[in-house]
Design an enzyme around this catalytic site. Structure first.
Site, PDB file in Angstrom:
ATOM      1  N   TYR A  41       7.437 -38.570  -0.869  1.00  0.00           N
ATOM      2  CA  TYR A  41       7.481 -37.087  -0.165  1.00  0.00           C
ATOM      3  C   TYR A  41       8.505 -36.433  -0.560  1.00  0.00           C
ATOM      4  O   TYR A  41       9.058 -36.005   0.059  1.00  0.00           O
ATOM      5  CB  TYR A  41       6.227 -36.649   1.038  1.00  0.00           C
ATOM      6  CG  TYR A  41       5.761 -37.932   1.091  1.00  0.00           C
ATOM      7  CD1 TYR A  41       4.888 -38.204   0.095  1.00  0.00           C
ATOM      8  CD2 TYR A  41       4.961 -38.324   2.306  1.00  0.00           C
ATOM      9  CE1 TYR A  41       3.441 -38.910   0.686  1.00  0.00           C
ATOM     10  CE2 TYR A  41       3.932 -38.995   2.785  1.00  0.00           C
ATOM     11  CZ  TYR A  41       3.008 -39.199   2.031  1.00  0.00           C
ATOM     12  OH  TYR A  41       2.249 -39.976   2.019  1.00  0.00           O
TER      13      TYR A  41
ATOM     14  N   HIS B   5       2.993 -48.067   0.052  1.00  0.00           N
ATOM     15  CA  HIS B   5       2.267 -46.946  -0.275  1.00  0.00           C
ATOM     16  C   HIS B   5       1.531 -46.954  -1.848  1.00  0.00           C
ATOM     17  O   HIS B   5       2.121 -47.389  -2.686  1.00  0.00           O
ATOM     18  CB  HIS B   5       3.625 -46.246  -0.652  1.00  0.00           C
ATOM     19  CG  HIS B   5       3.096 -44.075  -0.673  1.00  0.00           C
ATOM     20  ND1 HIS B   5       4.692 -43.506  -0.744  1.00  0.00           N
ATOM     21  CD2 HIS B   5       2.021 -43.796  -0.679  1.00  0.00           C
ATOM     22  CE1 HIS B   5       3.731 -42.124  -0.433  1.00  0.00           C
ATOM     23  NE2 HIS B   5       2.258 -42.630  -0.553  1.00  0.00           N
TER      24      HIS B   5
END
Ligand code: NAD
Length: 324
Positions: free
Chosen positions: A64, A129
């Site tokens: 992110y 992820h």
């Protein structure tokens, strides 16, 4: 007389981990400025307000904002200064701004980098992820065993996997030793426009796996501001969500509140992760939780929105390298 309203957000057990997560969790991807710029002061104030209102679960990833989210969350946690055992942090491994790498070597190095950015000694949950972009057999045979070693070392307490397509979860959970994967994080599959996670809940509960559901606002589709430019939804889904949002606005209702309450209504889901980057959003989201507990959901508006979204119900978008 009816009981007094709960003062803070309710806590829910996460599978067999013993962790108790606030029913609304703090999605820290916006702290990486992925939905627009966020200053350090704003990040700190937002995290502080989350703690004040009973949110104890914070989710981030090195991906992110290209590590910015982890750094900002780390600074905010430090500034707020709560005892470490009073909050739960999850971060991820295998997805980076440079690309995907689920090798044992990379994920083992990755946790040290994340801990440094987060300024923590351990994370509660480390999740692989978006595993649909890797080889699922590598996740089973190499990545999860590497994470089990990190568990032994004390750098992580629990192991999770995340991704968009739902079949990836059964693929991995059917192949790993029982108890090695503690948690799954699904996103965009338990909101008003898409409820496909529902069918998987009995399987996950039977396995004793904790369930986190992210993106109740469908990554901005169910907000008045609308989705970011990179949003992967097909145009007809975007248009229908825009129509539903406009409908709510005309009626004096807030679609984001309704959407969050909808996701929170299923108690099999331990925590609903909402991305937040402003104090006002934290407050609105917590009010939504408390109101749901005391007065329930606005059934009339929900039914009307469901009618508008019916033509696009359960529409999703491709993700990953192995479509079925
Ligand atoms: P979301 O559906 O939570 O939407 C976030 C957007 O809604 C942001 O623009 C935010 O500013 C806005 N918002 C939040 N509260 C609002 C309110 N009350 N009113 C109006 N707008 C509001 O999507 P998300 O941020 O993508 O998902 C939440 C979190 O879940 C992420 O931050 C991340 O931690 C996690 N997540 C993980 C994965 C994964 O692991 N693959 C995928 C998606 C999300």
């Amino acid at each position: 007389a009816s009981p007094p309203p709960p003062a803070t957000v309710d806590l829910r057990e996460l599978g067999k981990t013993g962790l108790k997560l606030s029913s609304v969790g703090f999605g820290a991807s916006p702290l990486g400025s992925v939905f627009g710029p966020v200053s350090e002061d704003e990040a700190i104030a937002t995290v502080r307000e989350a703690f004040r209102l009973g949110i104890n679960f914070f989710d981030t990833s090195p991906y992110y904002g290209g590590t910015l989210s982890e750094k900002m969350l780390g600074k905010a946690l430090k500034a707020v200064g709560k005892p470490r055992n009073e909050y739960i942090v999850s971060t991820k491994c295998g997805r980076y701004i440079e690309g995907f790498d689920f090798s044992a070597e990379r994920v083992t190095k990755s946790i040290d980098e994340s801990l440094e950015r987060l300024q923590l000694d351990y994370v509660d949950i480390l999740q692989c992820h978006d595993i649909e972009f890797g080889s699922l057999d590598q996740i089973v045979n190499e990545t999860i065993p590497a994470l089990l070693k990190l568990k032994e070392s004390g750098k992580i307490r629990f192991i999770g996997i995340t991704g968009l397509p739902l079949w990836i979860f059964t693929y991995v959970l059917d192949r790993v030793p029982p108890g090695s994967v503690d948690v799954i994080l699904s996103y965009c599959h338990y909101s008003i426009n898409d409820t496909t996670l529902e069918d998987l809940l009995p399987y996950l509960m039977n396995k004793g796996v904790g369930i986190i559901s992210a993106s109740p606002l469908a990554m901005g589709l169910l907000t008045e501001r609308g989705p970011p430019e990179w949003h992967p939804a097909p145009p007809e889904l975007k248009a229908a969500c825009q129509e539903a949002t406009a409908f709510c606005k005309r009626k004096g209702k807030n679609i984001s509140k309704l959407a969050l309450q909808y996701s929170l209504s299923n108690k099999a889901i331990s925590s609903v992760l909402v991305g937040m980057n402003a104090v006002r959003q934290v407050e609105e989201n917590v009010v939504a939780v408390l109101e749901l507990e005391t007065s329930g959901i606005d059934q009339e508006t929900l039914s009307e929105v469901e009618v508008i979204l019916k033509p696009v119900k359960n529409q999703t978008w491709p993700s990953g390298i192995q479509q079925t």
